[in-house]
Design an enzyme around this catalytic site. Structure first.
Site, PDB file in Angstrom:
ATOM      1  N   PHE A  92      12.060  -0.668  -3.458  1.00 35.21           N
ATOM      2  CA  PHE A  92      11.182   0.498  -3.589  1.00 35.21           C
ATOM      3  C   PHE A  92      10.456   0.681  -2.270  1.00 35.21           C
ATOM      4  O   PHE A  92       9.613  -0.128  -1.887  1.00 35.21           O
ATOM      5  CB  PHE A  92      10.165   0.356  -4.721  1.00 35.21           C
ATOM      6  CG  PHE A  92       9.314   1.591  -4.859  1.00 35.21           C
ATOM      7  CD1 PHE A  92       9.794   2.692  -5.560  1.00 35.21           C
ATOM      8  CD2 PHE A  92       8.076   1.679  -4.256  1.00 35.21           C
ATOM      9  CE1 PHE A  92       9.028   3.853  -5.666  1.00 35.21           C
ATOM     10  CE2 PHE A  92       7.303   2.836  -4.357  1.00 35.21           C
ATOM     11  CZ  PHE A  92       7.783   3.922  -5.059  1.00 35.21           C
ATOM     12  N   ASP A 137       8.948  -4.269   5.125  1.00 39.76           N
ATOM     13  CA  ASP A 137       8.074  -3.358   4.387  1.00 39.76           C
ATOM     14  C   ASP A 137       7.018  -4.200   3.678  1.00 39.76           C
ATOM     15  O   ASP A 137       7.255  -4.758   2.612  1.00 39.76           O
ATOM     16  CB  ASP A 137       8.894  -2.546   3.382  1.00 39.76           C
ATOM     17  CG  ASP A 137       8.032  -1.565   2.582  1.00 39.76           C
ATOM     18  OD1 ASP A 137       6.796  -1.739   2.555  1.00 39.76           O
ATOM     19  OD2 ASP A 137       8.603  -0.647   1.972  1.00 39.76           O
ATOM     20  N   LYS A 175      -1.128   1.291   2.068  1.00 44.60           N
ATOM     21  CA  LYS A 175      -1.973   0.940   0.928  1.00 44.60           C
ATOM     22  C   LYS A 175      -3.309   0.313   1.348  1.00 44.60           C
ATOM     23  O   LYS A 175      -4.249   1.012   1.646  1.00 44.60           O
ATOM     24  CB  LYS A 175      -1.200   0.062  -0.052  1.00 44.60           C
ATOM     25  CG  LYS A 175      -0.051   0.825  -0.729  1.00 44.60           C
ATOM     26  CD  LYS A 175       0.466   0.112  -1.932  1.00 44.60           C
ATOM     27  CE  LYS A 175       1.661   0.830  -2.558  1.00 44.60           C
ATOM     28  NZ  LYS A 175       1.362   2.159  -3.097  1.00 44.60           N
TER      29      LYS A 175
END
Length: 401
Positions: free
Chosen positions: A141, A226, A255
């Site tokens: 994801f 990531d 984030k």
């Protein structure tokens, strides 16, 4: 109707149904606790999918944002501003890298990493134009843009959005042999999550990440990590790769970099790699804006002390020890994760992940499900041990029904 019912009905009527939120309407929050429109308090064990690593309303971050709001919030990259150089310098130093390319959202940062790898492949590695390949892992994801879902294996993320962007090769996560076999002279990068969050907090086999690093170095291929969810303290280290002493060629961050206050993301790498860009070739009006830089600089300063990483490691050991006891009782099949991050597979006989999340909500604990039977636990790193234990007691109650 109650205030909660009214708010949910309005949202259902006037917003696209691209999410399926739990039926709670948050009105305020502080630390690890949220309060709904009816005045009920809930323990937040999701932390905005790790965007809120430092808790709701963190005073240092709010003060940094307020101070910057009074000065200047946006210049665009048409001009310099007085927070930009410090942000890039400090983030590069935190990562042990040389250059930063700031963006806003995690998906934008992943898109930037993809573009960087391709441009590097053509200009530096010498891959023929239009032939660059990037290897990714199954069950990944990395976001939901058209290019990113083109290399997703999740039908919900991918279905009905074709035609898809070419140039990606998908291999099983954790399989070094498959990765080696997929590499060709046109491979420019391997893009992976050190821990797969959306897939259920999947930790790869020991030795996999060092193996990826060795293989990419051998084949002159970029290793792109990531760390949008796994980075910035969540696993007990600044970066999840540190658990296996691995340093990638490029970090993709987001984030928690914005502290849950503003969206901030970045690609961080060497001058050789990010130096492939020239003015006009890539950009963002809001990327690296003064407000974002001010908040992110405070995040970086907080991480530099090491206290949040240490807290995540200590409380994470406690969390996994307690969850491990549940795994032996029949209600929980598997527990995975690292630091203050866990994926808990619920025994199907007790209900789906969604049903367990709804029952926990009734007990004033908020988590979120993924992939049917799994719930994710990722509290703010500022949570107290007492509050964490209270939340775990509520989980035991729900699983004993």
């Amino acid at each position: 109707m109650s205030a909660t019912e009214t708010a949910i009905a309005s949202a259902e009527a006037h917003s696209a149904h691209n999410y399926h939120p739990l039926p709670v309407v948050v009105a305020s929050a502080e630390g690890a606790w949220m309060t709904d429109v009816e005045g009920r308090r809930y323990l937040d064990l999701l932390a905005g999918y790790s965007a809120l690593n430092f808790g709701h309303g963190n005073r240092r971050l709010i003060d940094a944002a307020k101070a910057q709001l009074e000065r200047v919030t946006l210049t665009s990259r048409a001009f310099h501003h007085d927070r930009f150089a410090d942000f890039c310098t400090e983030l590069a130093a935190l990562c042990g890298m040389e250059m930063v390319l700031p963006m806003n959202t995690g998906a934008e940062a992943v898109e930037t990493a993809v573009k960087t790898a391709r441009k590097w492949g053509y200009r530096v590695k010498g891959v023929p134009d239009g032939m660059a390949k990037i290897i990714v892992a199954s069950d990944n994801f990395h976001g939901r843009t058209t290019t990113i879902i083109s290399f997703s294996t999740d039908p919900e993320a991918r279905a009905d959005y074709g035609p898809y962007t070419p140039g990606f090769e998908i291999v099983p996560y954790g399989d070094l042999t498959a990765l080696r076999e997929a590499m060709t002279e046109n491979t420019v990068a391997v893009l992976i999550e050190p821990i797969q969050g959306e897939a259920g907090v999947l930790v790869p086999p020991a030795g996999y990440l060092p193996g990826v690093r060795e293989l990419t170095r051998e084949r002159n291929v970029l290793f792109i990590a990531d760390e949008i969810q796994s980075g910035l303290g969540r696993t007990g280290k600044t970066f999840a790769l540190e658990h296996e002493d691995v340093v990638p060629d490029m970090y993709v961050l987001g984030k928690a970099l914005g502290g849950g206050v503003v969206p901030v993301s970045a690609v961080v790498s060497s001058a050789e790699i990010l130096g492939v860009f020239r003015p006009g070739e890539h950009g963002s009006t809001f990327g690296g804006n003064p407000l974002a830089c001010a908040v992110a600089l405070e995040v970086i300063a907080m991480l530099r002390t090491g206290e949040y990483q240490e807290r995540a490691a200590e409380l994470g050991d406690h969390l996994h020890r307690e969850l491990g006891l549940l795994a032996g009782g029949g209600a929980v099949e598997t527990v995975r994760g690292r630091g203050l991050w866990a994926g808990v597979d619920i025994a199907p006989a007790l209900g789906t992940g969604r049903q367990i999340s709804e029952r926990l909500m009734e007990e004033r604990v908020l988590v979120k499900d993924t992939h049917g039977s799994t719930i994710r636990i990722a509290p703010p790193l500022v949570i107290s041990k007492e509050d964490l234990d209270w939340g775990l007691d509520r989980l035991r109650t729900v699983l004993s029904v």
